[in-house]
Scaffold this motif. Sequence first.
Motif, PDB file in Angstrom:
ATOM      1  N   HIS A 270       9.216  -6.381  -8.508  1.00 37.56           N
ATOM      2  CA  HIS A 270       9.942  -5.312  -9.182  1.00 37.56           C
ATOM      3  C   HIS A 270      10.802  -4.583  -8.157  1.00 37.56           C
TER       4      HIS A 270
ATOM      5  N   ARG B 169      -8.048  -3.394  -0.741  1.00 34.62           N
ATOM      6  CA  ARG B 169      -6.826  -3.145   0.043  1.00 34.62           C
ATOM      7  C   ARG B 169      -6.344  -1.742  -0.280  1.00 34.62           C
TER       8      ARG B 169
ATOM      9  N   ASP C 105      11.884  -0.453  -7.229  1.00 28.65           N
ATOM     10  CA  ASP C 105      11.205   0.804  -7.543  1.00 28.65           C
ATOM     11  C   ASP C 105      12.043   1.807  -8.330  1.00 28.65           C
TER      12      ASP C 105
ATOM     13  N   TYR D 289      -0.126   1.359   5.190  1.00 29.07           N
ATOM     14  CA  TYR D 289      -1.376   0.633   4.973  1.00 29.07           C
ATOM     15  C   TYR D 289      -2.514   1.209   5.800  1.00 29.07           C
TER      16      TYR D 289
ATOM     17  N   HIS E 132      10.356  -6.460  -4.614  1.00 34.22           N
ATOM     18  CA  HIS E 132       9.153  -6.755  -3.838  1.00 34.22           C
ATOM     19  C   HIS E 132       7.947  -6.895  -4.762  1.00 34.22           C
TER      20      HIS E 132
HETATM   21  O1  AKG Z   1       1.089  -1.883  -2.194  1.00 31.37           O
HETATM   22  C1  AKG Z   1       2.121  -2.447  -1.905  1.00 31.37           C
HETATM   23  O2  AKG Z   1       2.268  -3.095  -0.851  1.00 31.37           O
HETATM   24  C2  AKG Z   1       3.322  -2.357  -2.854  1.00 31.37           C
HETATM   25  C3  AKG Z   1       3.098  -1.506  -4.056  1.00 31.37           C
HETATM   26  C4  AKG Z   1       4.347  -1.298  -4.828  1.00 31.37           C
HETATM   27  O3  AKG Z   1       5.299  -1.990  -4.708  1.00 31.37           O
HETATM   28  C5  AKG Z   1       4.460  -0.171  -5.783  1.00 31.37           C
HETATM   29  O4  AKG Z   1       3.462   0.527  -6.020  1.00 31.37           O
HETATM   30  O5  AKG Z   1       5.563   0.048  -6.321  1.00 31.37           O
END
Ligand code: AKG
Length: 544
Positions: free
Chosen positions: A395, A477, A397, A425, A467
């Motif tokens: 998608h 995660r 954002d 992260y 992404h």
């Molecule tokens: O957690 C991720 O690496 C990406 C999450 C993501 O793209 C989002 O929440 O819009």
Amino acid sequence: MREDMAKYRRMSGVQPQSFRDLETPPYWAAYDTGLELLGHQEAALALPWLEEALQESLAQVESCRAGCEGPEEQQKAEEEAEGTGSPGGLYEAIAGHWIGVLRCRQRCVGDTATRPGRSLPVPDFLPSQLRRLYEAHAQVGNLSQAVENVLSVLLFYPEDEAARKALDQYQAQLGEPRPGLGPREVIQRFVLRSLGEKRQLYYAVEHLGASFKDPDPWTPAAFIPEALREKLREDREKTPWDHEPPQPKPLTHWKDVLLLEGVTLTQDARQLNGSERAVLDGLLTPAECGVLLQLAKDAAESGARSGYQGRRSPHTPHERFEGLTVLKAAQLARAGVVGSQGAQLLLEVSERVRSLTQAYFSPDRPLHLSFTHLVCRSAIEGEQAQRMDLSHPVHADNCVLDPDTGECWREPPAYTYRDYSGLLYLNDDFQGGHLFFTEPNALTVTAQVRPRCGRLVAFSSGVENPHGVWAVTRGRRCSLALWHTWAPEHGEQEWTEAKELLQEPEKEEGEGMPSRDPAPEPPSHRLQRVQDKAGKPPRVREEL
Ligand SMILES: O=C(O)CCC(=O)C(=O)O
Ligand SMILES: [Fe+2]
């Protein structure tokens, strides 16, 4: 539906020709094929498709226009619905009818440029097709055709610098002037006719009180009554497609703006095969990751008591998904359910990411946090064999991505005001879960990033950065997901509320729930650093 389609497309053995679109008119297929071939530098193969797309879309405009002469009742109904019916005598009725016909004809380009199921037209549909045509003809050495098409663009935009430059270049390459080489006749007729209609319509706007929403950005200013020009200009500035992604800046530029001690730029946009994307490391110490992971864990465990509960992921049935906003964290901390250190650090770290993202991507224009949450995705045991799906489908954002065409519609339900995205992260002790970027087709992966503690992936939130996240097949995660906006009115109100809540003096022992705070203090240089740069926290409203 779109996600299902993307899933089927990824399955092995499935060919593009396995899909047949029964809804879209054929000129769209020709247009899309042409664009795709151009994207693969196949100008010669693209040309017949682009030519067909142009001719067929012009034919579609004509057939739409013919419908405008339809029964008077239909016109009347439309005008009445718009509240523009003209009371009065015969002349007024004739004028009203004619205005209706002209308006309807003018709408035909926009209707033709609107894909089935879409609410907005492809902007400037005809001139942009002509632009692609002249570039493609020039690439394959058809200079005469390149000249015809570039002259056609100049009929719409006589001052267009790129087109003028291209024309000079082609003419120089052609040598002596070729008599009889002019714009395409069909385009010449189209523009003249359209201008004639616009002249009448604007006359009616100015003198007869009619309304007219000009669908074209190319109408010469001289045609538009003075009083309307300013408003039209403002409206146009608001159109989402005006935003061209900024050009990536060289690595040396970024080295100077990475002000935060201990932070390094691991990959820039070039290394990530895209534009406006970067990976930075060292934003968190292992102890800070520990504090935030503990916060997520405590919040999840307190679920039933606090009203905050992990649930099945909205993206896949094979994972659980927990999201904690800054305000919820502050409330849980006040209630003694989680450590206040964690909630405090969440606020501080989000500001750390904001100031870095601003320094890196938008040094001249303040960025505000618009939404921040701590997200954990956990594999559900026993459901992982042969998973075909993603943890988070591809998608963009801030716009609705259409992988079939590579277009991205900056319109609701997308969060259109998001300008930059950040993912910070917290851990790497899980399986799968890499972030990946793709081409706008949502299939071709251009770069992947492996999460780890303190790693920030920051990128602009538009079509240039589609992404997704590969399936998390074992473990949990966790990351901090943040979105930034240039629009102060979309700043995150919750951030300020959370900060205020955490600053309120603690109640006396025994008055409220006891505060449990097992987390270690984050290193003090970090706190100092953020307070130095923070300034006033942004004002904003809640969003999910
Ligand atoms: O957690 C991720 O690496 C990406 C999450 C993501 O793209 C989002 O929440 O819009
Ligand atoms: Fe995203």
